[in-house]
Write an enzyme that holds these catalytic residues in place. Structure first.
Site, short mmCIF file in Angstrom:
data_model
loop_
_atom_site.label_atom_id
_atom_site.label_comp_id
_atom_site.label_asym_id
_atom_site.label_seq_id
_atom_site.Cartn_x
_atom_site.Cartn_y
_atom_site.Cartn_z
N ILE A 154 0.84 -1.21 0.00
CA ILE A 154 0.00 0.00 0.00
C ILE A 154 0.87 1.25 0.00
O ILE A 154 0.62 2.20 -0.75
CB ILE A 154 -0.98 -0.02 1.19
N ASP A 173 11.21 2.34 6.46
CA ASP A 173 10.80 0.94 6.64
C ASP A 173 12.01 0.22 7.23
O ASP A 173 13.12 0.38 6.73
CB ASP A 173 10.41 0.32 5.28
N ASP A 259 -8.76 6.29 9.29
CA ASP A 259 -9.73 5.29 8.81
C ASP A 259 -9.87 4.16 9.82
O ASP A 259 -10.77 3.34 9.72
CB ASP A 259 -9.26 4.72 7.46
N GLU A 264 -12.81 -0.16 17.60
CA GLU A 264 -13.74 0.13 16.51
C GLU A 264 -15.11 -0.47 16.80
O GLU A 264 -15.18 -1.63 17.19
CB GLU A 264 -13.17 -0.41 15.19
N HIS A 282 -13.36 2.71 8.89
CA HIS A 282 -12.54 1.58 8.41
C HIS A 282 -13.04 1.08 7.04
O HIS A 282 -13.46 -0.07 6.89
CB HIS A 282 -12.54 0.43 9.43
N GLY A 284 -11.12 1.46 4.12
CA GLY A 284 -10.02 1.44 3.14
C GLY A 284 -10.21 0.42 2.03
O GLY A 284 -9.97 0.71 0.85
N ALA A 285 -10.64 -0.78 2.39
CA ALA A 285 -10.77 -1.85 1.39
C ALA A 285 -12.18 -1.95 0.83
O ALA A 285 -12.50 -2.86 0.08
CB ALA A 285 -10.39 -3.19 2.03
P1 NAD Z 1 2.72 -4.89 3.57
O1 NAD Z 1 3.09 -6.05 4.40
O2 NAD Z 1 2.84 -5.01 2.10
O3 NAD Z 1 3.53 -3.60 4.02
C1 NAD Z 1 3.77 -3.27 5.37
C2 NAD Z 1 5.13 -2.63 5.42
O4 NAD Z 1 5.34 -2.18 6.77
C3 NAD Z 1 6.28 -3.62 5.09
O5 NAD Z 1 7.10 -3.07 4.10
C4 NAD Z 1 7.00 -3.77 6.41
O6 NAD Z 1 8.40 -3.98 6.23
C5 NAD Z 1 6.71 -2.43 7.06
N1 NAD Z 1 6.93 -2.41 8.51
C6 NAD Z 1 6.85 -3.44 9.39
N2 NAD Z 1 7.16 -3.00 10.62
C7 NAD Z 1 7.45 -1.67 10.51
C8 NAD Z 1 7.83 -0.66 11.42
N3 NAD Z 1 8.00 -0.94 12.71
N4 NAD Z 1 8.03 0.59 10.96
C9 NAD Z 1 7.84 0.88 9.64
N5 NAD Z 1 7.50 -0.04 8.72
C10 NAD Z 1 7.29 -1.30 9.16
O7 NAD Z 1 1.21 -4.53 3.98
P2 NAD Z 1 0.18 -3.62 3.18
O8 NAD Z 1 -0.65 -4.48 2.32
O9 NAD Z 1 0.89 -2.47 2.59
O10 NAD Z 1 -0.74 -3.13 4.40
C11 NAD Z 1 -0.32 -2.11 5.28
C12 NAD Z 1 -1.33 -1.90 6.39
O11 NAD Z 1 -2.61 -1.54 5.85
C13 NAD Z 1 -1.59 -3.13 7.27
O12 NAD Z 1 -1.67 -2.72 8.62
C14 NAD Z 1 -2.94 -3.59 6.85
O13 NAD Z 1 -3.59 -4.30 7.88
C15 NAD Z 1 -3.60 -2.24 6.55
N6 NAD Z 1 -4.81 -2.32 5.74
C16 NAD Z 1 -5.85 -1.51 6.05
C17 NAD Z 1 -7.02 -1.56 5.30
C18 NAD Z 1 -8.18 -0.66 5.61
O14 NAD Z 1 -9.31 -1.05 5.36
N7 NAD Z 1 -7.95 0.54 6.10
C19 NAD Z 1 -7.12 -2.47 4.24
C20 NAD Z 1 -6.03 -3.26 3.92
C21 NAD Z 1 -4.87 -3.17 4.67
#
Ligand code: NAD
Length: 310
Positions: A154, A173, A259, A264, A282, A284-285
Site C-alpha cells: 500500500i 521501513d 480510517d 472500533e 474503516h 479502506g478496502a
Molecule cells: P505490507 O506487508 O505489504 O507492508 C507493510 C510494510 O510495513 C512492510 O514493508 C513492512 O516492512 C513495514 N513495517 C513493518 N514493521 C514496521 C515498522 N516498525 N516501521 C515501519 N514499517 C514497518 O502490507 P500492506 O498491504 O501495505 O498493508 C499495510 C497496512 O494496511 C496493514 O496494517 C494492513 O492491515 C492495513 N490495511 C488496512 C485496510 C483498511 O481497510 N484501512 C485495508 C487493507 C490493509
C-alpha cells in the site's frame, strides 16, 4: 478437478468467491451474522473457515475446529486470527495481501486532499448556509514532502499516486524497500525521526505488531512540523489516541485523518470532537473492485490448497 469439503463463511464477502467455491464442488454455508458462541459450537463441522475482519478466530475457535484444514482471511492483516494456535494444529492460513492495496492507497490520497483543502468542513458549512470561503485557505500537494511510514504494497501504491501529484517522497521501513520503486520514484529513504521532522504529510502503512503499537506517541508528534498532516489507513493500534488528541489540540500537528481506531467503532469522544480530525469507519478496502478481487483470490487459493497444488 472437483474438490469436496465444507466451508463456513463468517463475514460478509463478495458473492464471486462463494460462487467459485461452489462451482469447484465445495458446500458453502454463508453466515455473515454468526455470533462467537455459535461459531465455537458449529466450527467442528467445517474444513475451511473464511473470515474478513469482524470475526475473531480465537484459540477457543481454533481448538474447537476439529477438522479444519484452512483458515482464510479475505484481506491483508491476520490480527483477528490466532495464528500461533492455528499453526500448532497445522491449519493452513491464507490471505489476499494485495487485493485491497489500490483501494486503500486511493483512500489515503483522498484523505490527504481532504485535509489539505478542508473538504468535509467546507461541505458541511456550505450546506448549512455558511459561506466560509475566507476561512478555507488550503495547501497545495505539489512540491510538498510526503513521508511514507511502511513502504510495502500500500505504501508503494500511495507513493506512485503521490508522484503523479508531483509530491516528493520520503520513506521509512526497517526492512529493505523495493529498489525498482526507489529508482522509479526518487524516494529518499531515511530513519523515522528524520522523516517526521521533514515531512509535510505523513501517511502510515505498517502492520499491527508489538513493535508498531503506539509508534505514534507524544514523543513522535513533538518531532513533527506544526503544519504537518497525518493520515492513518493501516491499524488503529499504531497511534496513541490520547497523545494524538493532545497533539491536535495543542497545535503540535495541524490535522489528521483516520480510517482506523484503537477500538472500533471508536469510543474516544474527546478525540472525535476535534474539528481538525477527519474520521472514516474503516473503509479502506471497501470498494466493489477490492472486495470482488479479495473474494475470488481467496476462493482460488482455498480450491488450490484443497487440491494440494499450493
Ligand atoms: P505490507 O506487508 O505489504 O507492508 C507493510 C510494510 O510495513 C512492510 O514493508 C513492512 O516492512 C513495514 N513495517 C513493518 N514493521 C514496521 C515498522 N516498525 N516501521 C515501519 N514499517 C514497518 O502490507 P500492506 O498491504 O501495505 O498493508 C499495510 C497496512 O494496511 C496493514 O496494517 C494492513 O492491515 C492495513 N490495511 C488496512 C485496510 C483498511 O481497510 N484501512 C485495508 C487493507 C490493509
Amino acid at each position: 478437478m472437483q474438490v469436496s469439503g465444507k466451508v463456513l463463511v463468517c463475514d460478509s464477502i463478495d458473492q464471486a468467491g462463494i460462487d467459485s467455491m461452489k462451482r469447484a464442488g465445495l458446500a458453502v454455508d454463508y453466515k455473515p451474522e454468526i455470533k462467537p458462541a455459535e461459531l465455537v459450537s458449529s466450527v467442528k463441522d467445517y474444513d475451511v473457515i473464511v473470515v474478513r475482519s469482524k470475526t475473531k478466530v480465537t484459540k477457543e475457535v481454533v481448538d474447537a475446529a476439529a477438522r479444519a484444514k484452512i483458515i482464510a482471511r479475505v484481506g491483508v492483516g491476520l490480527d483477528n486470527v490466532d495464528v500461533k494456535a492455528a499453526e500448532a494444529k497445522k491449519i493452513r492460513i491464507i490471505n489476499a495481501p494485495e487485493a485491497a492495496s489500490t483501494a486503500v492507497a486511493e483512500l489515503a490520497i483522498g484523505l490527504m486532499i481532504s485535509l489539505a483543502r478542508s473538504i468535509p468542513r467546507a461541505d458541511a458549512e456550505t450546506k448549512k448556509g455558511n459561506w466560509i470561503k475566507n476561512d478555507l485557505m488550503g495547501t497545495q500537494l505539489s512540491g510538498k514532502y510526503l513521508g511514507i511510514v511502511g513502504v510495502g504494497n500500500i505504501g508503494r501504491n500511495v507513493g506512485r499516486l503521490a508522484k503523479a501529484l508531483r509530491m516528493n517522497l520520503i520513506g521509512y521501513d526497517p526492512y529493505p524497500i523495493n529498489r525498482e520503486f526507489i529508482s522509479e520514484t526518487g524516494m529518499i529513504v531515511t530513519d523515522l525521526n528524520t522523516l517526521l521532522e521533514s515531512a509535510d504529510f505523513v501517511t502510515c502503512h505498517v502492520p499491527a505488531t508489538p513493535e508498531t503499537k503506539h509508534m505514534f506517541n507524544a514523543e513522535r508528534f513533538a518531532k513533527m512540523k506544526p503544519t504537518a498532516y497525518l493520515i492513518n489507513t493501516s491499524r488503529g493500534e499504531i497511534i496513541d489516541e490520547n497523545a494524538l488528541y493532545e497533539a491536535l489540540k495543542n497545535g503540535k500537528i495541524a490535522s489528521a485523518a483516520l480510517d482506523v481506531f484503537e477500538v472500533e467503532p471508536p469510543t474516544n469522544k474527546q478525540l472525535l470532537s476535534l474539528p481538525n480530525l477527519i474520521c472514516m469507519p474503516h473503509v479502506g478496502a471497501q470498494t466493489k473492485e477490492a472486495q470482488e478481487l479479495a473474494s475470488t483470490v481467496i476462493a482460488e487459493k482455498v480450491i488450490q490448497t484443497l487440491r494440494g497444488v499450493i
